[in-house]
Design a protein around this motif. Structure first.
Motif, PDB file in Angstrom:
ATOM      1  N   LYS A  15      -4.981 -12.628   9.131  1.00 18.95           N
ATOM      2  CA  LYS A  15      -6.291 -12.681   9.848  1.00 18.95           C
ATOM      3  C   LYS A  15      -6.197 -12.293  11.293  1.00 18.95           C
ATOM      4  CE  LYS A  15      -8.378 -15.359   6.285  1.00 18.95           C
ATOM      5  NZ  LYS A  15      -9.113 -16.420   6.048  1.00 18.95           N
ATOM      6  N   ASN A  45      -9.160  -0.036   0.723  1.00 17.50           N
ATOM      7  CA  ASN A  45      -8.102   0.566   1.232  1.00 17.50           C
ATOM      8  C   ASN A  45      -8.313   0.935   2.804  1.00 17.50           C
ATOM      9  OD1 ASN A  45      -5.162   0.952   1.083  1.00 17.50           O
ATOM     10  ND2 ASN A  45      -5.315   3.069   0.850  1.00 17.50           N
ATOM     11  N   PHE A  61      -4.872  -8.004   7.739  1.00 20.04           N
ATOM     12  CA  PHE A  61      -5.614  -9.010   6.775  1.00 20.04           C
ATOM     13  C   PHE A  61      -4.946 -10.251   6.471  1.00 20.04           C
ATOM     14  CE2 PHE A  61      -7.658 -10.380   2.899  1.00 20.04           C
ATOM     15  CZ  PHE A  61      -9.074 -10.594   3.224  1.00 20.04           C
ATOM     16  N   SER A  62      -3.805 -10.150   5.851  1.00 22.31           N
ATOM     17  CA  SER A  62      -3.104 -11.586   5.453  1.00 22.31           C
ATOM     18  C   SER A  62      -3.045 -12.419   6.646  1.00 22.31           C
ATOM     19  CB  SER A  62      -1.667 -11.039   4.764  1.00 22.31           C
ATOM     20  OG  SER A  62      -0.819 -10.732   5.763  1.00 22.31           O
ATOM     21  N   TRP A  78     -14.154 -12.554   7.030  1.00 21.03           N
ATOM     22  CA  TRP A  78     -13.108 -12.397   6.065  1.00 21.03           C
ATOM     23  C   TRP A  78     -13.553 -12.070   4.860  1.00 21.03           C
ATOM     24  CZ3 TRP A  78      -9.363 -10.464   8.820  1.00 21.03           C
ATOM     25  CH2 TRP A  78      -9.100 -10.904  10.203  1.00 21.03           C
ATOM     26  N   SER A 104      -5.380  -2.783   7.068  1.00 19.48           N
ATOM     27  CA  SER A 104      -3.955  -3.164   7.069  1.00 19.48           C
ATOM     28  C   SER A 104      -4.033  -4.478   6.317  1.00 19.48           C
ATOM     29  CB  SER A 104      -3.483  -3.349   8.516  1.00 19.48           C
ATOM     30  OG  SER A 104      -2.171  -4.262   8.379  1.00 19.48           O
ATOM     31  N   LYS A 105      -3.021  -4.175   5.271  1.00 22.18           N
ATOM     32  CA  LYS A 105      -2.796  -5.445   4.344  1.00 22.18           C
ATOM     33  C   LYS A 105      -2.277  -6.461   4.961  1.00 22.18           C
ATOM     34  CE  LYS A 105      -2.433  -3.082  -0.066  1.00 22.18           C
ATOM     35  NZ  LYS A 105      -1.791  -2.796  -1.162  1.00 22.18           N
ATOM     36  N   TYR A 106      -1.265  -6.137   6.092  1.00 26.90           N
ATOM     37  CA  TYR A 106      -0.527  -7.283   6.922  1.00 26.90           C
ATOM     38  C   TYR A 106      -1.572  -7.883   7.789  1.00 26.90           C
ATOM     39  CZ  TYR A 106       2.590  -9.455  10.133  1.00 26.90           C
ATOM     40  OH  TYR A 106       3.178 -10.327  10.837  1.00 26.90           O
ATOM     41  N   LYS A 158     -12.497  -8.384   3.202  1.00 25.84           N
ATOM     42  CA  LYS A 158     -11.708  -8.305   2.093  1.00 25.84           C
ATOM     43  C   LYS A 158     -12.389  -7.019   1.286  1.00 25.84           C
ATOM     44  CE  LYS A 158      -9.824 -10.370  -1.970  1.00 25.84           C
ATOM     45  NZ  LYS A 158      -8.384 -10.200  -2.091  1.00 25.84           N
ATOM     46  N   LEU A 211     -10.571  -4.138   2.746  1.00 24.48           N
ATOM     47  CA  LEU A 211      -9.167  -4.239   2.129  1.00 24.48           C
ATOM     48  C   LEU A 211      -9.192  -3.312   0.900  1.00 24.48           C
ATOM     49  CD1 LEU A 211      -6.243  -4.995   2.748  1.00 24.48           C
ATOM     50  CD2 LEU A 211      -7.055  -7.264   1.462  1.00 24.48           C
ATOM     51  N   ASN A 212     -10.149  -3.789   0.066  1.00 24.49           N
ATOM     52  CA  ASN A 212     -10.063  -3.339  -1.339  1.00 24.49           C
ATOM     53  C   ASN A 212     -10.294  -2.020  -1.297  1.00 24.49           C
ATOM     54  OD1 ASN A 212      -9.536  -5.802  -2.404  1.00 24.49           O
ATOM     55  ND2 ASN A 212     -11.579  -6.485  -2.808  1.00 24.49           N
ATOM     56  N   ASN A 245      -5.098   1.385   8.447  1.00 23.59           N
ATOM     57  CA  ASN A 245      -3.959   1.813   7.768  1.00 23.59           C
ATOM     58  C   ASN A 245      -3.134   2.619   8.588  1.00 23.59           C
ATOM     59  OD1 ASN A 245      -3.695  -0.177   5.618  1.00 23.59           O
ATOM     60  ND2 ASN A 245      -5.422   1.192   4.454  1.00 23.59           N
TER      61      ASN A 245
END
Length: 116
Positions: free
Chosen positions: A53, A43, A50-51, A33, A46-48, A37, A40-41, A74
């Motif tokens: 996990k 882009n 990742f949040s 994770w 997917s933010k969802y 991250k 994620l940074n 994404n």
């Protein structure tokens, strides 16, 4: 560890003589994770996903030397594959697996309806 994108040749080389779906029984070898991250940074993830996990699937090669951990990107049918070196228990890198491109999948509803 800095995120390192693998070339297609490097990625394919980690498959060995074949891959097995081991999502239900995969041993957690490293915490992915922190690495995720960074993706994620950039882009890529997917933010969802990742949040939460959320791991879509885990595959391991027949030689038990690499695991492929698939996370949602994404876009539909695109995955970020984190490749884990099983022997050294380290992250080898990541690969963007675009199933839309690889299998010529339709990318939206209009394209799907226009296909024969």
């Amino acid at each position: 560890m800095r995120a390192a994108q693998l070339s297609e040749a490097q990625y394919l080389n980690t498959m060995g003589s074949g891959m097995n779906h081991v999502t239900e029984c995969a041993e957690i070898l490293v915490d992915i994770w922190g690495y995720a991250k960074q993706l994620l940074n950039e882009n890529l993830l997917s933010k969802y996903g990742f949040s939460k996990k959320y791991v879509e699937a885990v595959y391991e090669n027949n030689e038990h030397t690499y695991q492929h951990i698939l996370l949602f990107a994404n876009q539909k049918n695109i995955y970020v594959v984190i490749v884990v070196d099983v022997v050294h228990k380290t992250i080898f890198g990541h690969y963007i697996l675009d199933l839309n491109e690889k299998y010529s999948l339709p990318t939206d509803k209009r394209e799907k309806e226009s296909q024969p």
